[in-house]
Write an enzyme that holds these catalytic residues in place. Structure first.
Site, PDB file in Angstrom:
ATOM      1  N   GLU A  60      30.922  42.010  37.898  1.00 49.08           N
ATOM      2  CA  GLU A  60      30.117  42.521  39.018  1.00 49.08           C
ATOM      3  C   GLU A  60      30.860  43.618  39.772  1.00 49.08           C
ATOM      4  OE1 GLU A  60      30.894  39.458  38.181  1.00 49.08           O
ATOM      5  OE2 GLU A  60      29.483  37.979  38.941  1.00 49.08           O
ATOM      6  N   CYS A  94      33.116  38.639  44.639  1.00 46.31           N
ATOM      7  CA  CYS A  94      32.043  39.562  44.224  1.00 46.31           C
ATOM      8  C   CYS A  94      30.849  39.500  45.178  1.00 46.31           C
ATOM      9  CB  CYS A  94      31.615  39.259  42.790  1.00 46.31           C
ATOM     10  SG  CYS A  94      32.878  39.720  41.584  1.00 46.31           S
TER      11      CYS A  94
HETATM   12  N1  THU Z   1      34.097  36.284  36.036  1.00 43.85           N
HETATM   13  C1  THU Z   1      33.253  37.344  36.184  1.00 43.85           C
HETATM   14  O1  THU Z   1      33.458  38.422  35.611  1.00 43.85           O
HETATM   15  N2  THU Z   1      32.187  37.197  36.982  1.00 43.85           N
HETATM   16  C2  THU Z   1      31.804  36.032  37.557  1.00 43.85           C
HETATM   17  O2  THU Z   1      30.781  35.986  38.223  1.00 43.85           O
HETATM   18  C3  THU Z   1      32.619  34.834  37.397  1.00 43.85           C
HETATM   19  C4  THU Z   1      33.935  35.031  36.725  1.00 43.85           C
HETATM   20  C5  THU Z   1      35.215  36.416  35.116  1.00 43.85           C
HETATM   21  C6  THU Z   1      36.585  36.490  35.731  1.00 43.85           C
HETATM   22  C7  THU Z   1      37.456  35.994  34.598  1.00 43.85           C
HETATM   23  O3  THU Z   1      37.727  37.082  33.731  1.00 43.85           O
HETATM   24  C8  THU Z   1      36.587  35.005  33.859  1.00 43.85           C
HETATM   25  O4  THU Z   1      35.256  35.284  34.251  1.00 43.85           O
HETATM   26  C9  THU Z   1      36.916  33.555  34.147  1.00 43.85           C
HETATM   27  O5  THU Z   1      36.945  33.318  35.510  1.00 43.85           O
END
Ligand code: THU
Length: 136
Positions: A60, A94
């Site tokens: 995000e 985020c």
């Molecule tokens: N992550 C995201 O990219 N967006 C989310 O809404 C939740 C978590 C990613 C961060 C990390 O690379 C992985 O997911 C595990 O937390």
């Protein structure tokens, strides 16, 4: 003003596709996001992890930072997808980053791996955002 159903489905498809660029060798949890700007342009993002875990950037925020760095500061919606069977919910950081640039009628589309999705307004996702220092 809500976005139309075709636009919504398009955004969901772009979030699903954006997962494939994710760099997630540590968690294995690949996420894609598609952010709709007021002018109709869409910015996609994926999570980018790092061996120093705290340096990781979520999908995000990748999308928001791409868009803001290209001159957009007002957004109508975001679609967020992972490979999990459950709809992908954004982390707290985020949520706070998104609320800074979200229109009052901003919509979160939380997408499950099968492409089905839930629709949530900002008030449900982040009811009490920090805004004390926000510039107009
Ligand atoms: N992550 C995201 O990219 N967006 C989310 O809404 C939740 C978590 C990613 C961060 C990390 O690379 C992985 O997911 C595990 O937390």
């Amino acid at each position: 003003m809500a976005i139309d159903p075709t636009r919504e489905r398009d955004l969901v498809a772009q979030a699903l596709a954006a997962r494939d660029a994710a760099y997630a060798p540590y968690s294995g949890f690949r996420v894609g996001a598609a952010l709709l700007a007021d002018d109709g342009s869409v910015f996609t993002g994926c999570n980018v992890e790092n061996a120093s875990f705290g340096a990781t950037n979520c999908a995000e925020r990748t999308a928001v930072f791409k868009a803001v760095s290209e001159g957009r500061r007002s957004f109508a919606a975001i679609a967020i997808a992972s490979y999990d069977a459950a709809p992908c919910v954004p982390c707290g950081i985020c949520r706070q980053v998104l609320v800074e640039f979200a229109r009052p009628d901003f919509v979160y589309l939380l997408v499950a791996a099968d492409g089905s999705y839930e629709r949530h307004p900002t008030e449900e996702i982040l009811p009490h955002p920090f805004r004390a220092l926000e510039k107009g």
